[in-house]
Design a protein around this motif. Structure first.
Motif, mmCIF file in Angstrom:
data_model
loop_
_atom_site.group_PDB
_atom_site.id
_atom_site.type_symbol
_atom_site.label_atom_id
_atom_site.label_comp_id
_atom_site.label_asym_id
_atom_site.label_seq_id
_atom_site.Cartn_x
_atom_site.Cartn_y
_atom_site.Cartn_z
ATOM 1 N N ALA A 287 43.990 40.731 36.993
ATOM 2 C CA ALA A 287 44.123 40.690 38.504
ATOM 3 C C ALA A 287 42.909 41.579 39.243
ATOM 4 N N TYR A 288 42.771 42.707 38.552
ATOM 5 C CA TYR A 288 41.866 43.656 39.123
ATOM 6 C C TYR A 288 40.098 43.126 39.046
ATOM 7 N N MET A 289 40.105 42.421 37.723
ATOM 8 C CA MET A 289 38.570 41.945 37.374
ATOM 9 C C MET A 289 38.445 40.651 38.422
ATOM 10 N N LEU A 290 39.530 39.900 38.645
ATOM 11 C CA LEU A 290 39.364 38.694 39.444
ATOM 12 C C LEU A 290 38.828 39.136 40.781
ATOM 13 N N ALA A 291 39.730 40.193 41.399
ATOM 14 C CA ALA A 291 39.381 40.606 42.713
ATOM 15 C C ALA A 291 37.792 41.086 42.700
ATOM 16 N N LEU A 292 37.318 41.810 41.868
ATOM 17 C CA LEU A 292 36.021 42.275 41.614
ATOM 18 C C LEU A 292 34.840 40.793 41.655
ATOM 19 N N LEU A 293 35.455 40.022 40.926
ATOM 20 C CA LEU A 293 34.464 38.927 40.871
ATOM 21 C C LEU A 293 34.489 38.021 42.142
ATOM 22 N N PHE A 294 35.583 37.970 42.791
ATOM 23 C CA PHE A 294 35.478 37.152 44.152
ATOM 24 C C PHE A 294 34.812 38.044 45.054
ATOM 25 N N ALA A 295 34.879 39.340 45.045
ATOM 26 C CA ALA A 295 34.107 40.155 45.803
ATOM 27 C C ALA A 295 32.753 40.514 45.907
ATOM 28 N N VAL A 296 32.457 40.514 44.639
ATOM 29 C CA VAL A 296 30.657 41.044 44.307
ATOM 30 C C VAL A 296 29.999 40.238 45.315
ATOM 31 N N GLN A 297 28.999 40.943 45.953
ATOM 32 C CA GLN A 297 27.958 40.542 46.939
ATOM 33 C C GLN A 297 26.723 39.970 46.279
ATOM 34 N N ASN A 298 26.458 41.029 45.374
ATOM 35 C CA ASN A 298 24.964 40.631 44.856
ATOM 36 C C ASN A 298 24.730 41.475 43.465
ATOM 37 N N ILE A 299 24.808 40.737 42.526
ATOM 38 C CA ILE A 299 24.864 41.359 41.177
ATOM 39 C C ILE A 299 23.591 42.250 40.721
#
Length: 503
Positions: A287-299
């Motif tokens: 759950a935490y990882m998916l939130a991070l991936l949906f929210a990351v703006q610029n790798i």
């Protein structure tokens, strides 16, 4: 008129608890040890110990960039689920042994009991795993310092020096020692609180990231996007390198065994905590990882960050400086509790090793204070942690090598008891309540294969072309540790240690 007397429910519960304690103490006595610790931990407390040690919020946050740069979102998603599955199998293997031998020696004691004709295996497992716990605790306290340094950068624009960061790490090592000196009850309460903090913190982080992120990534990006900042050309190998993030995050389920002698009905609670902590961490981490991936703006921005911890850049880009501070505080407190738990485990291991003449100064390391804490082991862990932290002043590369060696040492320690179960399947005659039955050998073989694969993967170069700055020095650090343990065995251990000593 005579009042009808109602049965005293609390008295009944006390009697039942007393019976459970008596059963647990008798089981420990059957294994050759008399009870020295008060049994004050419940299932939630023991489960919390493993949750603390795994540190799903901290491990995911601290190592997220590893997977992000080695495979990107697609590698992170599949790597997390594949590694979680195999770590769950490892947890099942360890839980079965833990239920049979519920003692604080954990991995070390299991190896000794299953292969009593080769005490060198138990000696190496005990020393290797205890050092791994100390190193992991020291790295956790340095991570606390790095999170505080990131907060100073995000909030005030001030960059802390390496000396300042190391000084904070020293303070956190000492704080971990103080909390562990207070004893079992305090650790149990903290670990119980950590379960709720992890659940609540994950919810807060996920909602904050998903609501406040200016741009939400598409499912196509989250589940199929590939990134490669390693320099290696093989996509398959790059994705495999991202597995290291998942394995690093999920190590620690076995820590429940280190407090088995402080729990009621440990032969049931400890294995349930071992398995339950991995199952819960798998879901919470996803759950935490998916939130991070949906929210990351610029790798690329995360890769080029100047913040002490790269995840700080992801928070900063997604939710702004003020809410980024909130996110860092949530992870920071979880990291503090995780580091404290590592010293809990190492101090109990020193106690168990000393009890069996596998560690010097037996009388001192077996001494408990008024809070039922093995304080010699606690403060030895603090001392070693402070010494290790000094390496960060001179070279971050050297310190990272020590941290990597801790992760490998944990996997090597897992490997020892599982290897015995694979190649000497009759090593356990009388199983505890938690038994895998006909599935036991298959689960152990899959766990053994994954441990070997990960130990090899952990020492391979993570960047290309390889140079003195990006070389993976973990093999050097692990090799050095093995050399020290080998010298210790031939110089002292083989003369004093013959296996578990009955008390």
């Amino acid at each position: 008129m005579v009042k009808s007397e109602r049965p005293d429910s609390s008295a009944g519960e006390d009697k039942e608890e007393a019976r459970d304690v008596a059963v647990s103490d008798q089981r420990l006595q059957d294994l050759g040890y008399k009870a020295e610790f008060r049994r004050e931990m419940s299932l939630f407390g023991v489960l919390g110990i493993s949750f603390c040690a795994i540190g799903i919020l901290t491990g995911m946050s601290s190592a997220f960039q590893t997977g992000l740069f080695s495979g990107g979102p697609v590698g992170l998603f599949w790597g997390w689920n594949i590694c979680s599955f195999f770590m769950f199998l490892i947890a099942l293997s360890l839980a079965e042994i833990c239920s049979t031998y519920p003692t604080m020696g954990g991995l070390y004691f299991w190896v000794c009991k299953m292969k009593p004709d080769m005490p060198i295996l138990g000696f190496f497992t005990g020393w290797l795993y205890s050092m791994a716990m100390v190193f992991t605790g020291a790295s956790g306290n340095l991570s606390v310092a790095l999170y505080l340094a990131s907060m100073a950068e995000v909030g005030q624009g001030r960059t802390l020096t390496r000396v300042e960061i190391t000084a904070i790490a020293w303070a956190m090592n000492i704080f971990s020692g103080i909390i562990n000196t207070i004893g079992t009850k305090a650790i149990g309460q903290m670990s119980t609180f950590n379960v709720w903090w992890t659940l609540g913190g994950t919810f807060v982080l996920a909602i904050t990231l998903l609501v406040k992120a200016p741009v939400k990534n598409s499912p196509d990006f989250v589940f199929t996007n590939f990134q490669n900042f390693t320099g290696w050309e093989s996509r398959g190998f790059v994705v495999l390198l991202g597995f290291l993030q998942a394995v690093y995050t999920l190590e620690g389920c076995e820590t429940a065994a280190q407090v088995a002698e402080e729990a009621v009905r440990a032969e049931i609670l400890a294995p349930l905590a071992v398995v339950g902590s991995i199952a819960g961490s798998w879901l919470i981490g996803l759950a935490y990882m998916l939130a991070l991936l949906f929210a990351v703006q610029n790798i690329a921005s995360v890769q080029a960050t100047t913040f002490a911890i790269p995840i700080s850049q992801l928070f900063y880009d997604a939710v702004g400086p003020q809410l980024a501070q909130l996110c860092l505080v949530v992870v920071l407190l979880a990291q503090v509790m995780a580091a404290i738990t590592n010293f809990t485990a190492s101090s109990r291991l020193f106690y168990a090793l000393a009890r069996d003449d596998a560690f010097p100064l037996k009388k001192q390391f077996m001494t408990l204070n008024q809070f039922q804490a093995p304080y010699w082991g606690v403060w030895t862990s603090v001392l070693i942690g402070c010494i290790i932290s000094c390496a960060y002043i001179g070279s971050a590369v050297a310190f990272n090598a020590i941290l990597s060696s801790a992760a490998i040492s944990v996997m090597l320690s897992y490997l020892q008891p599982i290897l015995i179960r694979v190649f000497w399947s009759d090593s356990i005659q009388d199983f505890g309540p938690f038994c895998l039955g006909k599935w036991s050998w298959a689960v152990n073989f899959a766990s053994f294969s994954f441990c070997v694969f990960i130990c090899i993967l952990f020492v391979l170069p993570t960047a290309y072309p390889v140079n003195v700055l990006n070389m993976n020095y973990a093999i050097v650090a692990v090799g050095g540790l093995m050399v020290i343990i080998t010298i210790n065995w031939f110089w002292w251990g083989r003369h004093s240690f013959k296996g578990p000593v009955k008390t």
